[in-house]
Scaffold this motif. Sequence first.
Motif, short mmCIF file in Angstrom:
data_model
loop_
_atom_site.label_atom_id
_atom_site.label_comp_id
_atom_site.label_asym_id
_atom_site.label_seq_id
_atom_site.Cartn_x
_atom_site.Cartn_y
_atom_site.Cartn_z
N TRP A 192 -9.82 -4.94 -8.44
CA TRP A 192 -10.63 -5.87 -9.23
C TRP A 192 -11.99 -5.25 -9.58
O TRP A 192 -12.48 -5.40 -10.68
N VAL A 193 -12.57 -4.52 -8.63
CA VAL A 193 -13.85 -3.86 -8.89
C VAL A 193 -13.65 -2.78 -9.96
O VAL A 193 -14.47 -2.62 -10.86
N ALA A 194 -12.53 -2.05 -9.88
CA ALA A 194 -12.26 -0.98 -10.84
C ALA A 194 -11.93 -1.52 -12.22
O ALA A 194 -12.27 -0.91 -13.23
N ASN A 195 -11.27 -2.68 -12.27
CA ASN A 195 -10.86 -3.25 -13.56
C ASN A 195 -11.07 -4.76 -13.53
O ASN A 195 -10.12 -5.54 -13.38
N PRO A 196 -12.32 -5.22 -13.68
CA PRO A 196 -12.61 -6.65 -13.55
C PRO A 196 -12.01 -7.51 -14.67
O PRO A 196 -11.89 -8.71 -14.53
N GLY A 197 -11.59 -6.92 -15.76
CA GLY A 197 -11.05 -7.70 -16.87
C GLY A 197 -9.61 -8.13 -16.66
O GLY A 197 -9.10 -8.99 -17.38
N ALA B 282 -5.16 -5.79 4.53
CA ALA B 282 -5.11 -4.47 3.87
C ALA B 282 -4.78 -4.63 2.38
O ALA B 282 -5.40 -3.98 1.52
N VAL B 283 -3.82 -5.48 2.07
CA VAL B 283 -3.45 -5.69 0.67
C VAL B 283 -4.59 -6.38 -0.08
O VAL B 283 -4.88 -6.05 -1.23
N ALA B 284 -5.27 -7.31 0.57
CA ALA B 284 -6.41 -7.98 -0.06
C ALA B 284 -7.52 -6.99 -0.36
O ALA B 284 -8.15 -7.05 -1.43
N VAL B 285 -7.78 -6.06 0.54
CA VAL B 285 -8.79 -5.02 0.30
C VAL B 285 -8.37 -4.15 -0.87
O VAL B 285 -9.19 -3.80 -1.73
N LEU B 286 -7.09 -3.81 -0.93
CA LEU B 286 -6.59 -3.02 -2.05
C LEU B 286 -6.81 -3.74 -3.37
O LEU B 286 -7.32 -3.15 -4.34
N PHE B 287 -6.47 -5.01 -3.42
CA PHE B 287 -6.66 -5.77 -4.66
C PHE B 287 -8.14 -5.98 -4.98
O PHE B 287 -8.52 -6.02 -6.15
N ALA B 288 -8.97 -6.11 -3.97
CA ALA B 288 -10.41 -6.20 -4.23
C ALA B 288 -10.90 -4.91 -4.88
O ALA B 288 -11.71 -4.94 -5.81
N GLY B 289 -10.40 -3.77 -4.42
CA GLY B 289 -10.75 -2.49 -5.03
C GLY B 289 -10.28 -2.41 -6.46
O GLY B 289 -11.00 -1.92 -7.35
#
Length: 146
Positions: free
Chosen positions: A21-26, A12-19
């Motif tokens: 990263w998609v929102a702010n890839p920099g 669940a935390v990995a999915v949150l961080f993937a989201g």
Amino acid sequence: MIIGLIEVALFAVAVLFAGLWVANPGADYEPYAALFGLLGGGVEILRRFQPLSALSDHDRKLAQIFRGLFAESGLIRLYQRHDFILPLPREAVVPLTTIVETWTDESHYFVDRRLRAKQELFIKSVNELANEIARYTVPTAEAMSP
């Protein structure tokens, strides 16, 4: 049970961080990725080295029967030393037929899913070995008598 909950939480935390990263890839998420990798590896190590006390009584009994059929009976050593051009003694074939004929019902299935997966591979291998023995050996009267 606890390990499963930890895995779900890590996912669940990995999915949150993937989201994120998609929102702010920099942004720099590398330390978090490393942390999740270490935690995931730790969980896998815990899973692989669970103590035997985590096994059910049913699985322990099946493991004891299995050890009696193969490991403790000396059958593995007999297979390793046997010249397969010669006939096999009856006691070398009986455990194979026992596994093939009776270990494919619910009462002989391991509850632990890791043991069950290994059991399926083992039964398949035993079945292949029994078929090869039946195909390439000639039973003698002595070997077939009870």
